[in-house]
Write a protein that holds these residues in place. Structure first.
Motif, PDB file in Angstrom:
ATOM      1  N   TRP A 141       0.815  -1.186  -0.068  1.00 37.13           N
ATOM      2  CA  TRP A 141       0.057  -0.155  -0.065  1.00 37.13           C
ATOM      3  C   TRP A 141       0.840   1.294  -0.031  1.00 37.13           C
ATOM      4  CZ3 TRP A 141      -0.485   4.093   3.630  1.00 37.13           C
ATOM      5  CH2 TRP A 141      -1.575   4.847   3.102  1.00 37.13           C
ATOM      6  N   LEU A 142       2.002   1.147   0.766  1.00 36.50           N
ATOM      7  CA  LEU A 142       2.909   2.613   0.887  1.00 36.50           C
ATOM      8  C   LEU A 142       3.301   2.807  -0.594  1.00 36.50           C
ATOM      9  CD1 LEU A 142       4.585   1.857   4.109  1.00 36.50           C
ATOM     10  CD2 LEU A 142       3.011   3.765   3.580  1.00 36.50           C
ATOM     11  N   ASP A 143       4.021   1.636  -1.211  1.00 39.98           N
ATOM     12  CA  ASP A 143       4.224   1.775  -2.692  1.00 39.98           C
ATOM     13  C   ASP A 143       3.395   2.332  -3.620  1.00 39.98           C
ATOM     14  OD1 ASP A 143       6.741   0.644  -1.612  1.00 39.98           O
ATOM     15  OD2 ASP A 143       6.441  -1.439  -2.476  1.00 39.98           O
ATOM     16  N   ALA A 144       2.130   1.652  -3.377  1.00 38.97           N
ATOM     17  CA  ALA A 144       1.063   2.149  -4.388  1.00 38.97           C
ATOM     18  C   ALA A 144       0.817   3.695  -4.078  1.00 38.97           C
ATOM     19  CB  ALA A 144      -0.067   1.408  -4.075  1.00 38.97           C
ATOM     20  N   ALA A 145       0.672   4.132  -2.782  1.00 42.01           N
ATOM     21  CA  ALA A 145       0.434   5.516  -2.455  1.00 42.01           C
ATOM     22  C   ALA A 145       1.587   6.135  -2.893  1.00 42.01           C
ATOM     23  CB  ALA A 145       0.378   5.540  -0.682  1.00 42.01           C
ATOM     24  N   ASP A 146       2.886   6.077  -2.563  1.00 41.45           N
ATOM     25  CA  ASP A 146       3.844   6.723  -3.352  1.00 41.45           C
ATOM     26  C   ASP A 146       3.998   6.976  -4.883  1.00 41.45           C
ATOM     27  OD1 ASP A 146       6.322   8.210  -2.719  1.00 41.45           O
ATOM     28  OD2 ASP A 146       7.651   6.203  -3.701  1.00 41.45           O
ATOM     29  N   ALA A 147       3.557   5.627  -5.412  1.00 36.85           N
ATOM     30  CA  ALA A 147       3.438   5.965  -7.172  1.00 36.85           C
ATOM     31  C   ALA A 147       2.312   6.711  -7.423  1.00 36.85           C
ATOM     32  CB  ALA A 147       3.087   4.480  -7.532  1.00 36.85           C
ATOM     33  N   ARG A 148       1.239   6.717  -6.692  1.00 38.42           N
ATOM     34  CA  ARG A 148       0.058   7.648  -6.948  1.00 38.42           C
ATOM     35  C   ARG A 148       0.273   9.304  -6.854  1.00 38.42           C
ATOM     36  NH1 ARG A 148      -4.909   6.196  -7.841  1.00 38.42           N
ATOM     37  NH2 ARG A 148      -4.764   4.110  -6.808  1.00 38.42           N
ATOM     38  N   LEU A 149       1.123   9.320  -5.715  1.00 37.49           N
ATOM     39  CA  LEU A 149       1.286  10.729  -5.171  1.00 37.49           C
ATOM     40  C   LEU A 149       2.376  11.230  -6.248  1.00 37.49           C
ATOM     41  CD1 LEU A 149       1.298  10.768  -1.262  1.00 37.49           C
ATOM     42  CD2 LEU A 149      -0.477  11.635  -2.899  1.00 37.49           C
ATOM     43  N   ARG A 150       3.226  10.404  -6.638  1.00 42.37           N
ATOM     44  CA  ARG A 150       4.111  11.006  -7.596  1.00 42.37           C
ATOM     45  C   ARG A 150       3.455  11.195  -9.063  1.00 42.37           C
ATOM     46  NH1 ARG A 150       9.725  10.320  -5.737  1.00 42.37           N
ATOM     47  NH2 ARG A 150       9.771   9.265  -3.853  1.00 42.37           N
ATOM     48  N   HIS A 151       2.656  10.256  -9.247  1.00 39.16           N
ATOM     49  CA  HIS A 151       2.111  10.404 -10.667  1.00 39.16           C
ATOM     50  C   HIS A 151       1.000  11.484 -10.671  1.00 39.16           C
ATOM     51  CE1 HIS A 151       0.260   9.032 -14.338  1.00 39.16           C
ATOM     52  NE2 HIS A 151      -0.988   9.097 -13.639  1.00 39.16           N
ATOM     53  N   LEU A 152       0.388  11.815  -9.600  1.00 32.70           N
ATOM     54  CA  LEU A 152      -0.843  12.875  -9.721  1.00 32.70           C
ATOM     55  C   LEU A 152      -0.240  14.224  -9.549  1.00 32.70           C
ATOM     56  CD1 LEU A 152      -3.645  11.009  -7.758  1.00 32.70           C
ATOM     57  CD2 LEU A 152      -3.401  11.328 -10.352  1.00 32.70           C
ATOM     58  N   GLN A 153       0.891  14.330  -8.856  1.00 32.48           N
ATOM     59  CA  GLN A 153       1.368  15.511  -8.211  1.00 32.48           C
ATOM     60  C   GLN A 153       2.611  15.759  -8.575  1.00 32.48           C
ATOM     61  OE1 GLN A 153       0.227  15.509  -4.279  1.00 32.48           O
ATOM     62  NE2 GLN A 153      -2.151  16.020  -4.505  1.00 32.48           N
ATOM     63  N   PRO A 154       3.052  15.485  -9.635  1.00 34.03           N
ATOM     64  CA  PRO A 154       4.779  15.525  -9.968  1.00 34.03           C
ATOM     65  C   PRO A 154       5.285  16.744  -9.560  1.00 34.03           C
ATOM     66  CG  PRO A 154       3.654  14.968 -11.990  1.00 34.03           C
ATOM     67  CD  PRO A 154       2.932  14.968 -10.974  1.00 34.03           C
TER      68      PRO A 154
END
Length: 186
Positions: A159-172
């Protein structure tokens, strides 16, 4: 976890006294869930009040009171074992709440928070893996607890990895700007 039902399960094997219930509870749960003897006696007294166990009412001074399960207690135990835990509402997870709150805290690098928690979880997973390696093959309770914790921790890391990827993708751009602002403030 239901201490009430765990004690009923122990009593289904035969009569036991309070300290024995505590010791067997801890042994059966891989000694990862310590149980206060006061909690045992309080729970057993409630079970007795509810008609799920009876005591032998030891009359000799210094002798320990023994408890045994009643028919109603056996029915309660079987019903509990057959009932799946409620999964309709997501549980309150402190880590999820921290991440959600951190999203709105000025100057906080959420990705750094995610990575710090990930590192801690990986270290904890390593400790459980070592615990499994050191456990004897007959220590089934400990092995099952370690497996459950490893799977739970692994899911949290995912989940942490998915959250990290989502945050980096949505708000680079926003994330990079916030990180530059945070570093400039230091």
């Amino acid at each position: 976890m239901s201490v009430r039902h765990a004690l009923l399960a122990l009593l289904s094997e035969g009569p036991k006294y309070g300290l024995q219930l505590r010791q067997e509870f801890e042994a059966r749960t891989g000694e990862v869930w310590p149980l206060n003897v006061g909690q045992v006696y309080t729970t057993v007294q409630r079970l007795e009040r509810d008609g799920l166990v009876v005591s032998d009412d030891a009359e000799e001074p210094g002798s320990q009171k023994s408890y045994r399960i009643t028919e109603a207690g056996g029915e309660e135990l079987r019903a509990w074992l057959a009932t799946p835990p409620a999964a309709d509402v997501p549980p309150r997870d402190e880590l999820v709440i921290k991440v959600l709150v951190a999203l709105r805290v000025p100057g906080v690098r959420v990705t750094a928070i995610l990575q710090a928690h990930r590192k801690h979880l990986i270290e904890t997973m390593s400790r459980y893996a070592r615990l499994k390696e050191e456990a004897g093959p007959d220590d089934v309770g400990l092995l099952l607890v370690a497996d459950a914790e490893l799977f739970r921790l692994e899911a949290t890391v995912r989940w942490l990895d998915a959250a990290d990827a989502r945050l980096r993708h949505l708000q680079p751009a926003e994330g990079a700007a916030a990180e530059r602002t945070a570093e400039a403030a230091r």
